[in-house]
Design an enzyme around this catalytic site. Structure first.
Site, PDB file in Angstrom:
ATOM      1  N   GLY A  10       0.832  -1.205   0.000  1.00 35.44           N
ATOM      2  CA  GLY A  10       0.000   0.000   0.000  1.00 35.44           C
ATOM      3  C   GLY A  10       0.864   1.250   0.000  1.00 35.44           C
ATOM      4  N   ILE A  12       1.477   3.678   2.451  1.00 36.39           N
ATOM      5  CA  ILE A  12       2.400   3.838   3.586  1.00 36.39           C
ATOM      6  C   ILE A  12       3.349   2.634   3.652  1.00 36.39           C
ATOM      7  CG2 ILE A  12       2.589   4.078   6.102  1.00 36.39           C
ATOM      8  CD1 ILE A  12      -0.085   5.463   6.178  1.00 36.39           C
ATOM      9  N   ASP A  31       0.843  -9.112   1.740  1.00 33.48           N
ATOM     10  CA  ASP A  31      -0.175  -8.206   1.207  1.00 33.48           C
ATOM     11  C   ASP A  31      -1.106  -9.010   0.303  1.00 33.48           C
ATOM     12  OD1 ASP A  31      -0.020  -4.786   0.620  1.00 33.48           O
ATOM     13  OD2 ASP A  31      -1.488  -6.049  -0.397  1.00 33.48           O
ATOM     14  N   ASN A  32      -2.402  -8.753   0.399  1.00 28.60           N
ATOM     15  CA  ASN A  32      -3.343  -9.491  -0.475  1.00 28.60           C
ATOM     16  C   ASN A  32      -3.671  -8.701  -1.746  1.00 28.60           C
ATOM     17  OD1 ASN A  32      -5.074  -7.489   0.325  1.00 28.60           O
ATOM     18  ND2 ASN A  32      -6.562  -8.818   1.334  1.00 28.60           N
ATOM     19  N   LEU A  76       0.018  -2.833   8.989  1.00 28.79           N
ATOM     20  CA  LEU A  76      -0.680  -1.760   8.256  1.00 28.79           C
ATOM     21  C   LEU A  76      -1.834  -2.304   7.421  1.00 28.79           C
ATOM     22  CD1 LEU A  76       2.464   0.139   6.854  1.00 28.79           C
ATOM     23  CD2 LEU A  76       1.293   0.543   8.997  1.00 28.79           C
ATOM     24  N   ALA A 117      -1.353   0.121  13.058  1.00 23.27           N
ATOM     25  CA  ALA A 117      -1.759   1.387  12.447  1.00 23.27           C
ATOM     26  C   ALA A 117      -3.222   1.667  12.749  1.00 23.27           C
ATOM     27  CB  ALA A 117      -1.555   1.319  10.943  1.00 23.27           C
ATOM     28  N   TYR A 149     -15.956   1.977  10.680  1.00 22.38           N
ATOM     29  CA  TYR A 149     -14.506   1.943  10.457  1.00 22.38           C
ATOM     30  C   TYR A 149     -13.774   2.408  11.718  1.00 22.38           C
ATOM     31  CZ  TYR A 149      -9.948   3.437   8.629  1.00 22.38           C
ATOM     32  OH  TYR A 149      -8.603   3.629   8.441  1.00 22.38           O
ATOM     33  N   LYS A 153     -11.216   0.236  14.132  1.00 19.19           N
ATOM     34  CA  LYS A 153      -9.835   0.624  14.448  1.00 19.19           C
ATOM     35  C   LYS A 153      -9.662   0.872  15.946  1.00 19.19           C
ATOM     36  CE  LYS A 153      -7.031   0.521  11.894  1.00 19.19           C
ATOM     37  NZ  LYS A 153      -6.318  -0.698  11.395  1.00 19.19           N
TER      38      LYS A 153
END
Ligand code: UDP
Length: 329
Positions: A10, A12, A31-32, A76, A117, A149, A153
């Site tokens: 991604g 970041i 990472d997917n 992340l 994150a 969301y 988080k």
């Protein structure tokens, strides 16, 4: 040191990988490719190990092995971007909560440090200026999808701190404030890449509402520098705002993007109800207190917004010309 970066393809994550390999660290990415892309790490592809896999995969052996062989994890990988969250709230909540739980659980076997994150979104509807890490949280109603969301988080934050307390996982939580720059896709509706792609295409630049809402934008390179310094400083057990105090109204941002890109686009105001959905709640202001970040890292984000726009626009143009070359070939 050997670091695992979940979501390393991604915006970041890829910049984090770049800065870590530049100082001689080993980097492994998982990472997917749901939000990121291999293109983002093309320049460092031969210097990092990359596993295309999902942290939520029910077969946890890969994640366990990757964490077991790492000195620390930057977690992340997450579903983010208002557009995606509104369209796919179940997927968002699942990826964010389950992904973080699995990472922390795997890390607990070797007590591997984990940086989780999080986001300024968790401050919700609070009207404090600036937002301090220990401020009370004022979340919107559960009937407003946007807040799922923030809730997911916030749950991640509680888990990170609980795994430290109960299972001895040294953990750090970073709350990112409107990080932007190269490699941030406009696909998920974030304002800076959206405005720049609209300006470059000569399409209307779409300002939601009256454009007086403000945000503080920080360049992804500064965000990453702060993130690495927090891990180096072993700021375990801390929740830390990461961002800048470069505050600008969204209306001014639209004008600045138009000016810096030399675009002929018009600036068009769109009601929130049209841009998102009826009852959408936006924050009029969102300014981070950076005292804690400075105390732990001595770092202040300094890249001016005009420079962030210029770099992002150059990157987008290079992507567009690469795409058009491919289309011709
Ligand atoms: N925004 C806008 N036009 C767009 C996309 C976003 O005016 O095409 C506004 C959005 O309503 C918000 C601000 O820009 O007020 C920042 O939006 P973004 O989704 O980038 O971040 P967040 O809302 O999470 O701070």
């Amino acid at each position: 040191m050997r670091y695992l970066i979940t979501g390393g393809c991604g915006s970041i994550g890829s910049e984090l990988a770049r800065q870590l390999v530049a100082r001689g660290d080993e980097v492994v990415i998982i990472d997917n490719l749901s939000g990121g892309s291999l293109q983002n790490i093309a320049d460092i592809a031969d210097q990092v190990e990359c596993c295309i896999a999902d942290v939520c995969d029910p077969n946890h052996r890969l994640l366990r092995a990757l964490i077991g062989s790492s000195n620390a994890v930057f977690h992340l990988a997450a579903s983010l971007g208002v557009k995606l969250i509104l369209e796919k709230p179940i997927e968002t909540m699942h990826n964010n909560v389950e992904g973080t739980r699995l990472v922390l659980d795997a890390a607990s076997h070797t007590r591997c440090p984990v940086l989780v994150a999080s986001t300024s979104e968790v401050y919700g509807l609070s009207t404090r200026v600036p937002f301090c890490e220990d401020d009370p949280i004022v979340l919107g109603a559960s009937s407003r999808r946007r807040w799922s969301y923030a809730n997911s988080k916030l749950h991640d934050e509680f888990m990170a701190l609980a795994y430290m307390q109960e299972r001895g996982v040294p953990s750090i939580v970073t709350r990112y404030f409107n990080c932007t720059g190269r490699q941030q896709s406009s696909r998920y509706g974030m304002v800076v890449p959206t405005f720049i792609s609209q300006a470059l295409a000569g399409r209307p630049i779409t300002v939601h509402g009256d454009g007086t809402q403000t945000r503080c934008f920080s360049d992804v390179r500064d965000t990453v520098q702060a993130t690495i310094r927090l891990m180096d400083a072993e700021a375990f057990g801390q929740v830390v705002n990461v961002g800048s105090q470069n505050e600008i109204t969204i209306g001014d941002l639209a004008r600045l993007v138009k000016q810096r890109t030399g675009s002929a686009s018009i600036i068009q105001h769109i009601p929130y109800s049209e841009a998102y959905s009826e009852g959408y709640e936006d924050m009029p202001r969102r300014v981070p207190s950076l005292d804690k970040l400075q105390r732990f890292t001595g770092f202040v984000s300094s890249t001016p917004i005009a420079e962030i726009i210029d770099r992002t626009a150059r990157w987008m143009e290079s992507q567009l010309s690469a795409e058009s070359l491919l289309n011709v070939a």
